[in-house]
Scaffold this motif. Sequence first.
Motif, PDB file in Angstrom:
ATOM      1  N   MET A   1       0.820  -1.185   0.000  1.00  0.00           N
ATOM      2  CA  MET A   1       0.000   0.000   0.000  1.00  0.00           C
ATOM      3  C   MET A   1       0.872   1.259   0.000  1.00  0.00           C
ATOM      4  N   ILE A   2       1.941   1.249   0.788  1.00  0.00           N
ATOM      5  CA  ILE A   2       2.807   2.424   0.844  1.00  0.00           C
ATOM      6  C   ILE A   2       3.457   2.675  -0.509  1.00  0.00           C
ATOM      7  N   VAL A   3       3.842   1.616  -1.193  1.00  0.00           N
ATOM      8  CA  VAL A   3       4.437   1.767  -2.525  1.00  0.00           C
ATOM      9  C   VAL A   3       3.429   2.398  -3.482  1.00  0.00           C
ATOM     10  N   GLU A   4       2.179   1.972  -3.398  1.00  0.00           N
ATOM     11  CA  GLU A   4       1.136   2.545  -4.259  1.00  0.00           C
ATOM     12  C   GLU A   4       0.902   4.022  -3.926  1.00  0.00           C
ATOM     13  N   ILE A   5       0.890   4.354  -2.655  1.00  0.00           N
ATOM     14  CA  ILE A   5       0.731   5.758  -2.251  1.00  0.00           C
ATOM     15  C   ILE A   5       1.905   6.581  -2.768  1.00  0.00           C
ATOM     16  N   GLU A   6       3.096   6.045  -2.630  1.00  0.00           N
ATOM     17  CA  GLU A   6       4.287   6.748  -3.119  1.00  0.00           C
ATOM     18  C   GLU A   6       4.207   6.964  -4.630  1.00  0.00           C
ATOM     19  N   ARG A   7       3.850   5.929  -5.371  1.00  0.00           N
ATOM     20  CA  ARG A   7       3.741   6.049  -6.825  1.00  0.00           C
ATOM     21  C   ARG A   7       2.707   7.107  -7.199  1.00  0.00           C
ATOM     22  N   ARG A  37       1.315  -1.553  10.126  1.00  0.00           N
ATOM     23  CA  ARG A  37       1.168  -2.579   9.094  1.00  0.00           C
ATOM     24  C   ARG A  37       0.236  -3.678   9.605  1.00  0.00           C
ATOM     25  N   THR A  38      -0.667  -4.086   8.739  1.00  0.00           N
ATOM     26  CA  THR A  38      -1.655  -5.090   9.103  1.00  0.00           C
ATOM     27  C   THR A  38      -1.655  -6.198   8.058  1.00  0.00           C
ATOM     28  N   ALA A  39      -1.603  -7.423   8.517  1.00  0.00           N
ATOM     29  CA  ALA A  39      -1.683  -8.555   7.596  1.00  0.00           C
ATOM     30  C   ALA A  39      -3.091  -8.641   7.018  1.00  0.00           C
ATOM     31  N   LEU A  40      -3.177  -9.028   5.760  1.00  0.00           N
ATOM     32  CA  LEU A  40      -4.489  -9.218   5.155  1.00  0.00           C
ATOM     33  C   LEU A  40      -5.106 -10.492   5.711  1.00  0.00           C
ATOM     34  N   GLU A  52      -7.031  -3.626  -7.990  1.00  0.00           N
ATOM     35  CA  GLU A  52      -6.168  -3.008  -6.972  1.00  0.00           C
ATOM     36  C   GLU A  52      -6.988  -2.314  -5.886  1.00  0.00           C
ATOM     37  N   ASP A  53      -8.192  -1.864  -6.236  1.00  0.00           N
ATOM     38  CA  ASP A  53      -9.062  -1.261  -5.230  1.00  0.00           C
ATOM     39  C   ASP A  53      -9.673  -2.317  -4.313  1.00  0.00           C
ATOM     40  N   ASP A  54      -9.887  -3.518  -4.838  1.00  0.00           N
ATOM     41  CA  ASP A  54     -10.314  -4.625  -3.969  1.00  0.00           C
ATOM     42  C   ASP A  54      -9.261  -4.892  -2.905  1.00  0.00           C
ATOM     43  N   LEU A  55      -8.002  -4.766  -3.278  1.00  0.00           N
ATOM     44  CA  LEU A  55      -6.910  -4.952  -2.317  1.00  0.00           C
ATOM     45  C   LEU A  55      -6.954  -3.869  -1.231  1.00  0.00           C
ATOM     46  N   VAL A  56      -7.258  -2.645  -1.617  1.00  0.00           N
ATOM     47  CA  VAL A  56      -7.384  -1.552  -0.652  1.00  0.00           C
ATOM     48  C   VAL A  56      -8.539  -1.848   0.308  1.00  0.00           C
ATOM     49  N   LEU A  57      -9.656  -2.301  -0.225  1.00  0.00           N
ATOM     50  CA  LEU A  57     -10.787  -2.673   0.637  1.00  0.00           C
ATOM     51  C   LEU A  57     -10.409  -3.812   1.582  1.00  0.00           C
ATOM     52  N   ALA A  58      -9.700  -4.800   1.069  1.00  0.00           N
ATOM     53  CA  ALA A  58      -9.266  -5.926   1.915  1.00  0.00           C
ATOM     54  C   ALA A  58      -8.373  -5.446   3.048  1.00  0.00           C
ATOM     55  N   ALA A  59      -7.494  -4.502   2.751  1.00  0.00           N
ATOM     56  CA  ALA A  59      -6.617  -3.954   3.796  1.00  0.00           C
ATOM     57  C   ALA A  59      -7.428  -3.213   4.849  1.00  0.00           C
ATOM     58  N   ALA A  60      -8.394  -2.416   4.414  1.00  0.00           N
ATOM     59  CA  ALA A  60      -9.217  -1.659   5.365  1.00  0.00           C
ATOM     60  C   ALA A  60     -10.035  -2.589   6.249  1.00  0.00           C
TER      61      ALA A  60
END
Length: 106
Positions: A1-7, A37-40, A52-60
Amino acid sequence: MIVEIERTLLTKHYFAARIKRAAGVQWIAALTTVATRTALTTTVRGVATHPEDDLVLAAAVSAAADYLVTGDKQLQRIGGYHGVTLVSPRDFLTRLQQEEEPADSL
Protein backbone atom coordinates in the motif's frame (compact mmCIF):
# COMPACT_ATOMS: atom_id res chain seq x y z
CA MET A 1 0.00 0.00 0.00
CA ILE A 2 2.81 2.42 0.84
CA VAL A 3 4.44 1.77 -2.52
CA GLU A 4 1.14 2.54 -4.26
CA ILE A 5 0.73 5.76 -2.25
CA GLU A 6 4.29 6.75 -3.12
CA ARG A 7 3.74 6.05 -6.82
CA THR A 8 0.51 8.03 -6.84
CA LEU A 9 1.85 10.95 -4.84
CA LEU A 10 5.06 11.32 -6.80
CA THR A 11 3.96 10.50 -10.35
CA LYS A 12 0.33 11.52 -10.81
CA HIS A 13 -0.14 14.93 -12.40
CA TYR A 14 -2.83 15.97 -9.89
CA PHE A 15 -0.44 15.66 -6.95
CA ALA A 16 2.69 16.76 -8.81
CA ALA A 17 0.95 20.06 -9.60
CA ARG A 18 0.14 20.62 -5.92
CA ILE A 19 2.97 19.07 -3.90
CA LYS A 20 6.68 19.65 -4.37
CA ARG A 21 8.56 16.41 -4.89
CA ALA A 22 10.77 16.95 -1.82
CA ALA A 23 7.67 17.39 0.35
CA GLY A 24 6.17 14.23 -1.12
CA VAL A 25 9.33 12.27 -0.37
CA GLN A 26 9.29 13.58 3.23
CA TRP A 27 5.62 12.66 3.60
CA ILE A 28 6.27 9.10 2.38
CA ALA A 29 9.21 8.77 4.79
CA ALA A 30 7.01 9.91 7.67
CA LEU A 31 4.20 7.57 6.61
CA THR A 32 6.64 4.65 6.43
CA THR A 33 7.78 5.43 9.97
CA VAL A 34 4.37 5.81 11.63
CA ALA A 35 2.14 3.50 9.59
CA THR A 36 0.73 0.44 11.29
CA ARG A 37 1.17 -2.58 9.09
CA THR A 38 -1.66 -5.09 9.10
CA ALA A 39 -1.68 -8.56 7.60
CA LEU A 40 -4.49 -9.22 5.16
CA THR A 41 -6.98 -11.49 6.87
CA THR A 42 -9.71 -11.18 4.28
CA THR A 43 -9.94 -11.38 0.52
CA VAL A 44 -12.06 -9.03 -1.57
CA ARG A 45 -12.81 -9.78 -5.21
CA GLY A 46 -15.14 -8.04 -7.63
CA VAL A 47 -16.44 -5.41 -5.25
CA ALA A 48 -14.56 -2.43 -6.67
CA THR A 49 -14.24 -1.59 -10.34
CA HIS A 50 -10.47 -2.26 -10.29
CA PRO A 51 -8.70 -5.27 -8.73
CA GLU A 52 -6.17 -3.01 -6.97
CA ASP A 53 -9.06 -1.26 -5.23
CA ASP A 54 -10.31 -4.62 -3.97
CA LEU A 55 -6.91 -4.95 -2.32
CA VAL A 56 -7.38 -1.55 -0.65
CA LEU A 57 -10.79 -2.67 0.64
CA ALA A 58 -9.27 -5.93 1.92
CA ALA A 59 -6.62 -3.95 3.80
CA ALA A 60 -9.22 -1.66 5.37
CA VAL A 61 -11.41 -4.58 6.44
CA SER A 62 -8.40 -6.54 7.75
CA ALA A 63 -7.34 -3.53 9.81
CA ALA A 64 -10.91 -3.08 11.12
CA ALA A 65 -10.78 0.52 9.90
CA ASP A 66 -13.77 2.73 10.55
CA TYR A 67 -13.17 4.79 7.41
CA LEU A 68 -11.46 4.49 4.07
CA VAL A 69 -10.73 8.01 2.86
CA THR A 70 -10.38 8.18 -0.89
CA GLY A 71 -10.64 10.63 -3.74
CA ASP A 72 -11.64 7.78 -6.07
CA LYS A 73 -15.27 8.53 -6.98
CA GLN A 74 -15.96 4.95 -8.10
CA LEU A 75 -14.69 3.61 -4.79
CA GLN A 76 -16.71 6.22 -2.87
CA ARG A 77 -19.90 4.97 -4.58
CA ILE A 78 -19.57 1.68 -2.70
CA GLY A 79 -20.43 3.68 0.44
CA GLY A 80 -19.48 1.00 2.90
CA TYR A 81 -18.14 -2.52 3.02
CA HIS A 82 -17.99 -4.91 5.98
CA GLY A 83 -18.02 -2.11 8.56
CA VAL A 84 -15.72 0.27 6.67
CA THR A 85 -17.31 3.54 5.55
CA LEU A 86 -15.86 4.95 2.30
CA VAL A 87 -15.76 8.74 2.23
CA SER A 88 -14.13 11.58 0.33
CA PRO A 89 -11.37 13.58 2.02
CA ARG A 90 -13.78 16.55 2.30
CA ASP A 91 -16.48 14.41 3.93
CA PHE A 92 -13.95 12.93 6.35
CA LEU A 93 -12.69 16.38 7.33
CA THR A 94 -16.29 17.52 7.92
CA ARG A 95 -16.89 14.49 10.14
CA LEU A 96 -13.73 15.22 12.14
CA GLN A 97 -14.72 18.85 12.58
CA GLN A 98 -18.19 17.85 13.77
CA GLU A 99 -16.64 15.54 16.37
CA GLU A 100 -14.51 18.42 17.68
CA GLU A 101 -17.47 20.79 18.15
CA PRO A 102 -18.57 21.00 21.78
CA ALA A 103 -22.10 19.86 22.48
CA ASP A 104 -24.57 22.66 23.16
CA SER A 105 -25.33 22.86 26.83
CA LEU A 106 -28.87 23.51 27.98
